[in-house]
Scaffold this active site. Structure first.
Site, PDB file in Angstrom:
ATOM      1  N   SER A 139       0.839  -1.191   0.000  1.00 43.81           N
ATOM      2  CA  SER A 139       0.000   0.000   0.000  1.00 43.81           C
ATOM      3  C   SER A 139       0.877   1.245   0.000  1.00 43.81           C
ATOM      4  CB  SER A 139      -0.885  -0.049   1.259  1.00 43.81           C
ATOM      5  OG  SER A 139      -0.781   1.089   2.027  1.00 43.81           O
ATOM      6  N   TYR A 152      -0.195  -1.277  10.973  1.00 44.69           N
ATOM      7  CA  TYR A 152      -0.451  -1.553   9.557  1.00 44.69           C
ATOM      8  C   TYR A 152       0.665  -0.984   8.688  1.00 44.69           C
ATOM      9  CZ  TYR A 152      -2.646  -1.178   4.947  1.00 44.69           C
ATOM     10  OH  TYR A 152      -2.908  -1.252   3.601  1.00 44.69           O
TER      11      TYR A 152
END
Length: 266
Positions: A139, A152
């Site tokens: 990401s 994350y």
């Protein structure tokens, strides 16, 4: 389709499912890995119904020994993949004080250690034959940071670090390494990770979420062309450069975007 055997992780839904179906439609034998056996067998069935070839291997990639066993079984029964798509990933976007230690470890297990263990299992045979394609999906969190998603972000940076290191390490071997960085994608991810959506920063201007098939197309094309980096939407490439040149300014804008995101998203 030059890749005859393709392994896709996280293949039971979302990006992984769309990627597997694209490879299946192109004539590859697709090997599917995911935790949810029912959904995984459903994806394999759909690929076969469309005229393709698919084999499902239900597996929780958080278990290193089980991962090694499945990888050994694949090599013995089917062969070494031509393409390995390390797509599996999970994790809730939460502030540090709301993230349990076991949750942080789970986010390192999948995606990072899952990608490491599978890549480590198949890389020797790829290197020995002088061909192969390793793909890592991550990401924008690999290059940008914002509040309330610390565990994350750390896990996604680990994936990017692994891919970039392998690009250098494996360059003389004939094995290509592609890092795919995807912005927001319309998938069931948010339903599977409750409490996360409100911590997503507001998207940059003129940027819309990708569909799962658009993400899959970027992955398949990037692997076929042996590209080192695939970044979708392309505006993130400019943001990464700006973040490197003007880190304080970009960090400030991301904090503002995170506040707006929490205020406007359910």
């Amino acid at each position: 389709m030059t890749a005859k055997l393709v392994l896709v992780t996280g293949a039971s839904s979302g990006i992984g499912e769309a990627t597997a179906k694209r490879y299946g439609a192109a004539g590859a034998h697709v090997l599917l890995i995911a935790r949810n056996a029912e959904r995984l067998y459903g994806v394999a069935h759909a690929i076969r119904e469309a005229g393709g070839t698919a084999t499902a291997f239900p597996l929780d990639l958080a278990g290193s020994e089980a991962t090694k066993e499945v990888a050994a079984r694949i090599e013995a029964e089917i062969g070494t993949p031509d393409v390995l798509i390390n797509n599996a990933g999970a994790g809730r976007w939460l502030p540090l004080i709301e993230t349990k230690a076991e949750d942080a470890r789970a986010m390192i297990d999948v995606p990072y250690l899952a990608a490491f263990n599978l890549t480590r299992a198949f890389a020797p045979a790829m290197i020995a034959r002088g061909t192969g394609s390793l793909v890592f999906v991550t990401s924008p969190a690999a290059y940008l940071a914002w509040p309330n998603a610390s565990a994350y972000i750390a896990a996604r940076r680990a994936v990017a670090g692994l891919a970039e290191a392998l690009q250098s390490e494996l360059k003389p071997t004939g094995v290509s390494v592609t890092l795919v960085v995807l912005g927001s994608v319309e998938t069931p991810y948010w339903q599977h990770n409750p409490g996360s959506l409100q911590n997503v920063p507001e998207d940059p201007p003129f940027v819309r979420a990708l569909t799962a098939d658009e993400a899959a197309k970027a992955i398949v094309q990037g692997a076929a062309r042996k590209k080192k980096f695939v970044i979708k939407p392309g505006i993130y490439r400019a943001l990464f450069v700006l973040g490197a040149l003007f880190p304080k300014t970009v960090a400030s804008q991301l904090r503002r975007a995170a506040k707006r995101g929490r205020a406007t998203k359910p």
